[in-house]
Structures are given as C-alpha cells and as structure tokens.
Write a protein that holds these residues in place. Structure first.
Motif, PDB file in Angstrom:
ATOM      1  N   LEU A  10      45.079  -9.814  32.520  1.00 24.88           N
ATOM      2  CA  LEU A  10      44.966  -9.609  31.082  1.00 24.88           C
ATOM      3  C   LEU A  10      43.961 -10.628  30.558  1.00 24.88           C
ATOM      4  N   VAL A  11      42.871 -10.135  29.975  1.00 27.68           N
ATOM      5  CA  VAL A  11      41.826 -11.035  29.501  1.00 27.68           C
ATOM      6  C   VAL A  11      41.619 -10.851  28.007  1.00 27.68           C
ATOM      7  N   ALA A  12      41.580 -11.952  27.302  1.00 27.20           N
ATOM      8  CA  ALA A  12      41.235 -11.933  25.884  1.00 27.20           C
ATOM      9  C   ALA A  12      39.834 -12.502  25.760  1.00 27.20           C
ATOM     10  N   PRO A  13      39.160 -12.224  24.640  1.00 26.17           N
ATOM     11  CA  PRO A  13      37.790 -12.734  24.518  1.00 26.17           C
ATOM     12  C   PRO A  13      37.718 -14.250  24.731  1.00 26.17           C
ATOM     13  N   GLU A  14      38.741 -14.963  24.284  1.00 30.38           N
ATOM     14  CA  GLU A  14      38.680 -16.419  24.387  1.00 30.38           C
ATOM     15  C   GLU A  14      39.033 -16.938  25.771  1.00 30.38           C
ATOM     16  N   ARG A  15      39.960 -16.242  26.450  1.00 30.27           N
ATOM     17  CA  ARG A  15      40.358 -16.779  27.751  1.00 30.27           C
ATOM     18  C   ARG A  15      41.087 -15.740  28.590  1.00 30.27           C
ATOM     19  N   LEU A  16      41.299 -16.119  29.838  1.00 30.87           N
ATOM     20  CA  LEU A  16      42.056 -15.288  30.768  1.00 30.87           C
ATOM     21  C   LEU A  16      43.534 -15.582  30.522  1.00 30.87           C
ATOM     22  N   LEU A  17      44.316 -14.544  30.185  1.00 36.10           N
ATOM     23  CA  LEU A  17      45.709 -14.805  29.803  1.00 36.10           C
ATOM     24  C   LEU A  17      46.671 -14.663  30.968  1.00 36.10           C
TER      25      LEU A  17
ATOM     26  N   ALA B  41      35.911 -20.343  29.578  1.00 36.15           N
ATOM     27  CA  ALA B  41      37.120 -19.534  29.420  1.00 36.15           C
ATOM     28  C   ALA B  41      36.799 -18.127  28.954  1.00 36.15           C
ATOM     29  N   SER B  42      35.671 -17.987  28.266  1.00 34.70           N
ATOM     30  CA  SER B  42      35.367 -16.665  27.718  1.00 34.70           C
ATOM     31  C   SER B  42      34.610 -15.813  28.724  1.00 34.70           C
ATOM     32  N   ARG B  43      34.197 -16.437  29.812  1.00 37.05           N
ATOM     33  CA  ARG B  43      33.358 -15.702  30.751  1.00 37.05           C
ATOM     34  C   ARG B  43      34.080 -14.522  31.426  1.00 37.05           C
ATOM     35  N   PRO B  44      35.347 -14.689  31.841  1.00 31.50           N
ATOM     36  CA  PRO B  44      36.003 -13.564  32.525  1.00 31.50           C
ATOM     37  C   PRO B  44      35.943 -12.278  31.713  1.00 31.50           C
ATOM     38  N   PHE B  45      36.207 -12.392  30.414  1.00 32.15           N
ATOM     39  CA  PHE B  45      36.228 -11.198  29.570  1.00 32.15           C
ATOM     40  C   PHE B  45      34.867 -10.519  29.597  1.00 32.15           C
ATOM     41  N   ALA B  46      33.827 -11.310  29.387  1.00 34.55           N
ATOM     42  CA  ALA B  46      32.474 -10.749  29.366  1.00 34.55           C
ATOM     43  C   ALA B  46      32.147 -10.097  30.708  1.00 34.55           C
ATOM     44  N   ASP B  47      32.552 -10.749  31.792  1.00 28.77           N
ATOM     45  CA  ASP B  47      32.268 -10.200  33.125  1.00 28.77           C
ATOM     46  C   ASP B  47      32.960  -8.857  33.320  1.00 28.77           C
ATOM     47  N   ALA B  51      31.348  -5.083  33.748  1.00 30.29           N
ATOM     48  CA  ALA B  51      31.652  -4.251  34.908  1.00 30.29           C
ATOM     49  C   ALA B  51      32.141  -2.878  34.445  1.00 30.29           C
ATOM     50  N   MET B  52      33.006  -2.901  33.449  1.00 28.19           N
ATOM     51  CA  MET B  52      33.556  -1.655  32.931  1.00 28.19           C
ATOM     52  C   MET B  52      32.439  -0.805  32.333  1.00 28.19           C
ATOM     53  N   LEU B  53      31.574  -1.484  31.597  1.00 27.52           N
ATOM     54  CA  LEU B  53      30.476  -0.788  30.942  1.00 27.52           C
ATOM     55  C   LEU B  53      29.534  -0.188  31.980  1.00 27.52           C
ATOM     56  N   ALA B  54      29.312  -0.955  33.042  1.00 27.64           N
ATOM     57  CA  ALA B  54      28.420  -0.472  34.095  1.00 27.64           C
ATOM     58  C   ALA B  54      28.972   0.810  34.692  1.00 27.64           C
ATOM     59  N   ASN B  55      30.284   0.816  34.927  1.00 24.82           N
ATOM     60  CA  ASN B  55      30.916   2.014  35.485  1.00 24.82           C
ATOM     61  C   ASN B  55      30.741   3.210  34.571  1.00 24.82           C
ATOM     62  N   ILE B 234      31.073  -9.150  22.000  1.00 24.48           N
ATOM     63  CA  ILE B 234      31.309 -10.062  23.117  1.00 24.48           C
ATOM     64  C   ILE B 234      30.024 -10.777  23.520  1.00 24.48           C
ATOM     65  N   GLN B 235      28.927 -10.010  23.556  1.00 18.80           N
ATOM     66  CA  GLN B 235      27.650 -10.625  23.914  1.00 18.80           C
ATOM     67  C   GLN B 235      27.289 -11.725  22.926  1.00 18.80           C
ATOM     68  N   ILE B 236      27.512 -11.427  21.640  1.00 15.97           N
ATOM     69  CA  ILE B 236      27.184 -12.412  20.617  1.00 15.97           C
ATOM     70  C   ILE B 236      28.105 -13.616  20.737  1.00 15.97           C
ATOM     71  N   PHE B 237      29.365 -13.330  20.968  1.00 20.32           N
ATOM     72  CA  PHE B 237      30.329 -14.411  21.125  1.00 20.32           C
ATOM     73  C   PHE B 237      29.905 -15.345  22.260  1.00 20.32           C
ATOM     74  N   GLY B 238      29.563 -14.739  23.388  1.00 21.30           N
ATOM     75  CA  GLY B 238      29.127 -15.530  24.525  1.00 21.30           C
ATOM     76  C   GLY B 238      27.906 -16.367  24.183  1.00 21.30           C
ATOM     77  N   ALA B 239      26.964 -15.750  23.467  1.00 15.17           N
ATOM     78  CA  ALA B 239      25.739 -16.463  23.111  1.00 15.17           C
ATOM     79  C   ALA B 239      26.054 -17.619  22.175  1.00 15.17           C
ATOM     80  N   LEU B 240      26.949 -17.398  21.225  1.00 15.02           N
ATOM     81  CA  LEU B 240      27.296 -18.469  20.289  1.00 15.02           C
ATOM     82  C   LEU B 240      27.940 -19.631  21.032  1.00 15.02           C
ATOM     83  N   LEU B 241      28.762 -19.294  22.007  1.00 11.23           N
ATOM     84  CA  LEU B 241      29.413 -20.350  22.780  1.00 11.23           C
ATOM     85  C   LEU B 241      28.389 -21.139  23.577  1.00 11.23           C
ATOM     86  N   GLU B 242      27.481 -20.402  24.221  1.00  9.10           N
ATOM     87  CA  GLU B 242      26.430 -21.061  24.990  1.00  9.10           C
ATOM     88  C   GLU B 242      25.621 -21.971  24.069  1.00  9.10           C
ATOM     89  N   ASN B 243      25.337 -21.431  22.892  1.00  8.65           N
ATOM     90  CA  ASN B 243      24.531 -22.163  21.942  1.00  8.65           C
ATOM     91  C   ASN B 243      25.229 -23.446  21.516  1.00  8.65           C
TER      92      ASN B 243
END
Lengths: 138, 295
Positions: A10-17, B41-47, B51-55, B234-243
């Motif tokens: 289960l993953v949320a945008p902020e973290r892996l739950l 911490a936010s990377r798993p979601f983006a990954d 992957a889902m989007l690619a499928n 999500i892409q924007i979120f990731g970018a903001l975090l990186e930033n």
C-alpha cells in the motif's frame, strides 16, 4: 514469491504504508468490493473511497481506509496506490462527521460552481461519507 | 589605512556574520536531511505509478482517440513552462541557474516562432523573471516552497491549475523546470515534459509477464482518465520535493563557503589590526624616548 501468500503493498504519495505477505486482501473497487487471493489474474481497478481489509489466515487482521486510488494485481502481487490512507481504528467518528458537514456546507455555499468545481466538492462529500461509515463501523 | 577602532568594528561585524552563516548552514543541513527523507519516501509511489502507467499506455497510445494528456493535441505551437524556484535566496546559484535555464529555453522557443507562457512557483523565480517576461507570465503560485514540508495537496493544486488551462486549450506542451537533487553539493537543472506524457518505458520483466493480459475495471479508458491527471500531480510533487532538497543542499554549500570566507577575512583583519597596534606602540615609544632625550 511464495505461491500461497500474496505480496501486498500500500503506497501513499508521501510514503510506503505497508509492504507485507498476506493471505488475502479485500479492496473497495469502483464497481464493488473484490477480494484478491494469491495467484489472482492480472487486474487493474479504480478504487472508490472505502476500507481495505487485510486477511492473514481466515482472520481480518487490519482495516485501512483509503479515499480512492488504484489497485494493480500482477504476478508479483497486489499494489494499491491509495490516497489519504488511514488505519480504521485511528479514524475519529466525530471528526469524520464534522468533515462531512463541512464538505456539505462547502457545496451549499458554492455559488454557481463550475463543473469541475462541483465535481470536486461532490467527491469530497463522498470521501467524507465513506470515512464516517468506516469510522462508525469500527 | 583604517584606524584601530574601525578595524575592531570590522572584525566584530564579520564575526557576527560568520555566526549567522554558520547557523544557517546547520539549519540547512537538518532541513536537507528531512527533505531528502521525504523525497525518498515518495519515490515508491511515483515508481509504481509509472509502472502502472507504462502497462496501460502501451495499449492505448497508438489509438487515434487516445486521451489528449497522453497523445498531445497534435500541435506544439504553444508551450507552457512551469518554473519551480525557492521562496528564499541565500542559496548559492540555486535560483539563478533555474532562471538562466528558463531564459535560454524561452528565447530558443520564441526564436522558433512558438508561443511561450510561464507559470511560476516560488517567489524568487517571479522576482527574477517578472521584469523580462512579465507579459507572458500567466500564473503565479505562491507560498509553497516556503513551507516546512512539501504537501501533496500543493502539488495537486498546481496540477489542477495546469489541467484547467490545458482543457481550455491554452497550450499544447507543458514542461516543468526544477533542480534535481543529485547530492548536497550538486543539483542538476532538469526540464521535464509533463504534457503530453512521455510514457515511461515498460521494464522487460513486467512485459514478459504478459502485461497486455490485464483485466480492467471499469474500463481501460476510465482508469487512464483518472490515472493521467493523478500522474501529473505525482510528477509535480516529486519535482517539488527534489527542488526543496536541492535548495537546502545549495544553501548548505553556499553557507559553508560563506562561513569559511568569513573566517579567512577575520584572520586577515586580525593580522592587520595587530600589525597596526604594534606600529602604534612603537611610535608612542619613540615619542616618549625622543621627548626624554630632548629634556
């Protein structure tokens, strides 16, 4: 992967739950709840606001509320991309009721909301309702 | 030559400055740690989402009625550039490198005869770009980079604004500019195309698994319709975090060298202060001695 357990994430945008081996999960799909057992066929679904049930053995081990998201089941396991996920026993019925009232007021107060605006507000109400139901059921 | 008192004042003031810069460095270091953790911490979601989007995208992209977010509008006449900068300065070349990159990109696009619009996130970027490109700035989103931590809601907000403009047909291509965090001292200026989505490459393993055999509920199109806007956020979120991690890293490096420079300066000033004090003592001694001799 073991053949008789299911890898559940289960993953949320902020973290892996959560990332664990379980026996079954029940997910609130947009067209109705569905259970995922090990060896489930590849499957992609939208989730509606509702409760995810995690089963180990025959017992319901944990219940987690999500405000929506996506579920993907594939050969590697079951992945849920959830929004605003919270364990059900941490939900507060009183707060949920308040949130629902606020959401309803927001919609009532909105003067001539644009279509996307209305959609957003109605969605907020659906989420609040589901959260309240989950909190009261707990 | 400055008087002794002036030198003393200079030394004191540089010492104060050094205290401030070294405190800022420590603060930036601890903020950097937090920002880095959040980014990780936010990377798993983006990954998982890619992957889902690619499928999904693999099957839909080539259809003529593919969603516009994925397939584009069929033209690339109008570009929207989303510029993410910090709200504060004193972080070395962090903001100016972004601004410089944007300036170059805008000029290049305009030279090709394309229309460019800017959407700014962060106060510094606005300050630096307003004068030059004031007429093409369409939106300024405030009060995000200054927050303690980046909130997903903020990213969602920016995504909504972009989508609204896209649906209104205001632009064809959307690019996000930010500094990608590489290490505490290196940031990489990155241009990321948000619309149309550059479909992530499906990894071979998943493809071999028979990704095309997915069942969809409700339907492939409906899921994509939900997934694409979400992916944007999500892409924007990731970018903001990186930033924000990059910003703290850049500030830490800048403050570190400022602290060191202040130390050097204090050293030099102290040297010249002592030399002058000595000269003065010698001078006074000579005066006393020659005074005594004259009597």
């Amino acid at each position: 992967m073991a053949d008789n357990t299911l890898r559940f994430e289960l993953v949320a945008p902020e973290r892996l739950l959560a990332s664990e081996e379980v026996d079954m999960v029940v997910l609130p799909g947009s067209e109705g709840d569905f259970g995922v057992l090990p060896q489930h066929a590849p499957f992609l679904s939208l989730l509606r606001p509702g409760v995810i049930g995690i089963y180990r053995g025959d017992k319901l081990e944990r219940r987690i509320f999500v405000a929506g998201g996506f579920a993907e089941v594939n050969g590697q396991g079951c992945i849920v991309l959830g929004e605003a996920a919270e364990p059900v026993d941490e939900l507060d019925a009183e707060k949920a009721r308040q949130a629902l009232r606020n959401a309803e007021e927001d919609l009532a107060d909105a003067k001539e909301p644009s279509e996307s605006e209305r959609e957003r507000l109605e969605r907020a109400i659906r989420v609040a309702q589901a959260r309240l139901e989950a909190a009261e059921a707990a | 030559m400055a008087s002794l008192k002036e030198l003393r004042n200079r030394i004191d003031s540089v010492k104060q400055t050094r205290k401030i810069t070294s405190a800022m460095k420590l603060v930036a270091a601890s903020k950097l740690k937090r920002a880095q953790e959040q980014a990780e911490a936010s990377r798993p979601f983006a990954d998982r989402m890619s992957a889902m989007l690619a499928n999904l995208a693999a099957g839909v992209r080539d259809l003529p009625d593919a969603p516009r977010l994925l397939g584009g509008t069929g033209s690339d006449e109008t570009h929207l550039i989303v510029v993410a900068t910090a709200d504060r300065g004193l972080c070395g070349g962090f903001n100016s490198s972004i601004v410089r990159g944007v300036r170059r990109r805008v000029t290049a696009l305009q030279a090709e005869g394309k229309q460019v619009k800017l959407m700014l996130v962060g106060r510094k970027g606005r300050d630096m770009l307003r004068r030059e490109f004031g007429d093409i700035i369409v939106e300024y989103v405030d009060g995000i980079a200054g927050k303690r931590r980046v909130d997903f809601g903020d990213a969602q907000l920016i995504a909504d604004k972009i989508l609204e403009r896209f649906d209104a047909g205001e632009f064809d291509v959307c690019t996000l500019v930010f500094n990608k965090f590489k290490s505490a001292i290196t940031q990489v200026l990155t241009f990321k195309q948000l619309i149309p989505v550059e479909p992530p490459v499906r990894d071979e393993e998943a493809a071999a698994e028979g990704g095309a055999l997915y069942e969809f509920e409700p339907s492939e199109e409906r899921i994509l319709d939900e997934l694409l806007p979400r992916n944007l956020a999500i892409q924007i979120f990731g970018a903001l975090l990186e930033n924000s991690a990059s910003e703290q890293g850049a500030r830490m490096a800048a403050m570190d060298s400022a602290t060191r420079n202040a130390g050097d300066m204090i050293h030099r000033l102290t040297l010249s202060y002592n030399r002058q004090r000595q000269a003065q003592i010698t001078k006074e001694l000579i005066e006393i001695i020659s005074g005594a001799e004259a009597v």
